[in-house]
Design an enzyme around this catalytic site. Structure first.
Site, PDB file in Angstrom:
ATOM      1  N   GLY A 192     -13.672   9.924  -9.735  1.00  0.00           N
ATOM      2  CA  GLY A 192     -13.053   9.353  -8.536  1.00  0.00           C
ATOM      3  C   GLY A 192     -13.865   8.220  -7.934  1.00  0.00           C
ATOM      4  O   GLY A 192     -15.083   8.131  -8.145  1.00  0.00           O
ATOM      5  N   ASP A 193     -13.190   7.388  -7.177  1.00  0.00           N
ATOM      6  CA  ASP A 193     -13.833   6.266  -6.466  1.00  0.00           C
ATOM      7  C   ASP A 193     -14.652   5.357  -7.368  1.00  0.00           C
ATOM      8  O   ASP A 193     -15.620   4.744  -6.915  1.00  0.00           O
ATOM      9  CB  ASP A 193     -14.723   6.789  -5.311  1.00  0.00           C
ATOM     10  CG  ASP A 193     -13.906   7.559  -4.294  1.00  0.00           C
ATOM     11  OD1 ASP A 193     -12.731   7.182  -4.097  1.00  0.00           O
ATOM     12  OD2 ASP A 193     -14.423   8.554  -3.746  1.00  0.00           O
ATOM     13  N   ARG A 194     -14.274   5.318  -8.623  1.00  0.00           N
ATOM     14  CA  ARG A 194     -14.972   4.460  -9.609  1.00  0.00           C
ATOM     15  C   ARG A 194     -16.432   4.855  -9.806  1.00  0.00           C
ATOM     16  O   ARG A 194     -17.227   4.086 -10.333  1.00  0.00           O
ATOM     17  CB  ARG A 194     -14.907   2.973  -9.237  1.00  0.00           C
ATOM     18  CG  ARG A 194     -13.500   2.475  -8.977  1.00  0.00           C
ATOM     19  CD  ARG A 194     -12.729   2.293 -10.272  1.00  0.00           C
ATOM     20  NE  ARG A 194     -11.298   2.173  -9.957  1.00  0.00           N
ATOM     21  CZ  ARG A 194     -10.325   2.047 -10.834  1.00  0.00           C
ATOM     22  NH1 ARG A 194     -10.594   2.056 -12.103  1.00  0.00           N
ATOM     23  NH2 ARG A 194      -9.081   1.948 -10.474  1.00  0.00           N
ATOM     24  N   LEU A 195     -16.787   6.059  -9.366  1.00  0.00           N
ATOM     25  CA  LEU A 195     -18.167   6.536  -9.565  1.00  0.00           C
ATOM     26  C   LEU A 195     -18.196   7.356 -10.863  1.00  0.00           C
ATOM     27  O   LEU A 195     -18.372   8.571 -10.859  1.00  0.00           O
ATOM     28  CB  LEU A 195     -18.628   7.355  -8.361  1.00  0.00           C
ATOM     29  CG  LEU A 195     -18.689   6.561  -7.040  1.00  0.00           C
ATOM     30  CD1 LEU A 195     -19.203   7.438  -5.910  1.00  0.00           C
ATOM     31  CD2 LEU A 195     -19.596   5.336  -7.195  1.00  0.00           C
TER      32      LEU A 195
END
Ligand SMILES: Cc1cc2nc3c(=O)[nH]c(=O)nc-3n(C[C@H](O)[C@H](O)[C@H](O)COP(=O)(O)O)c2cc1C
Length: 215
Positions: A192-195
């Site tokens: 998620g959240d590009r993490l």
């Protein structure tokens, strides 16, 4: 007609995570876990991988090939050794493989040295191929310019008369297996959240070092 704007193709990558504690100490063992999961997920052709090679002066080129075997020694595919990729590998025996398992939010990148399989191994694999693929390998001067489709079909027909179905088709001397011996392997897991999680194995005199990369 509605066109698709690639900038709008936003997906939320919320995979299951990959952490150092659960990752195998050996990258090929880790690959085995992920490859089995990719195959089990119903993903079409999980063994399709993008092979990138480069000329000695650094001009890169990628194309898809099929993984046919892998073990601790490396990742094996078969091809025409005089093709563009074959010539590039002969001149610069290093390559990169990307397994683009997008539907399951994963990617594996293998970088390594390339070696040719012993001829007996290539011959054993060649014999296991369907008759049409064996004749097809003989018929194609892979990567060369040809005049027409008809020329290729005529060559196939001529070679099938030379080696009729049921007779043994010999291994062409210009065709065989290549093995990418990894010195680096990266496992990417979408989160998620590009993490995203990125774990990279790096070979150092016989041992593998595991490091986390920033997404
Ligand atoms: C799904 C897929 C699988 C392929 N598998 C192979 C393969 O295993 N070996 C091969 O030589 N070419 C394979 N090809 C064709 C290559 O992508 C490429 O067109 C061909 O090898 C010539 O590449 P080159 O001119 O860069 O040498 C495959 C193509 C696709 C789309």
């Amino acid at each position: 007609m509605e066109h698709c704007d690639p900038a709008e193709l936003r997906r939320r990558y919320e995979g299951i995570g990959l952490d150092e504690a659960e990752a195998a100490t050996d990258p090929v063992a880790q690959f085995r876990v992920w490859f089995d999961e990719a195959a089990g997920s119903g993903l079409p052709e999980p063994n399709a991988m993008v092979l990138t090679t480069a000329t000695p002066d650094g001009v890169p080129r990628g194309r898809t090939v099929l993984l046919k075997a892998y073990d601790s020694a490396g990742f094996v595919f078969y091809t025409n050794l005089t093709s563009r990729k074959g010539r590039e590998i002969a001149a610069n025996p290093r390559a990169c493989l990307v397994f683009p398992w997008h539907p399951i939010r994963r990617q594996v990148i293998v970088t390594g040295e390339v070696e040719e399989l012993p001829r007996e191994e290539s011959a054993a694999y060649f014999r296991s191929r369907p008759y049409g693929s064996q004749i097809g390998a003989w018929a194609s001067r892979q990567s060369a310019v040809i005049g027409s489709r008809a020329e290729l079909d005529a060559r196939f027909a001529e070679l099938s008369r030379r080696w009729p179905e049921g007779t043994e088709v010999p291994l062409p001397d210009f065709w065989g297996g290549l093995r990418v011996r990894p010195y680096e392997m990266e496992f990417w897991q979408g989160r998620g959240d590009r993490l995203h999680d990125r774990l990279r194995y790096r070979r150092t005199d016989g041992d593998w070092v595991l490091e986390r990369l920033s997404p």
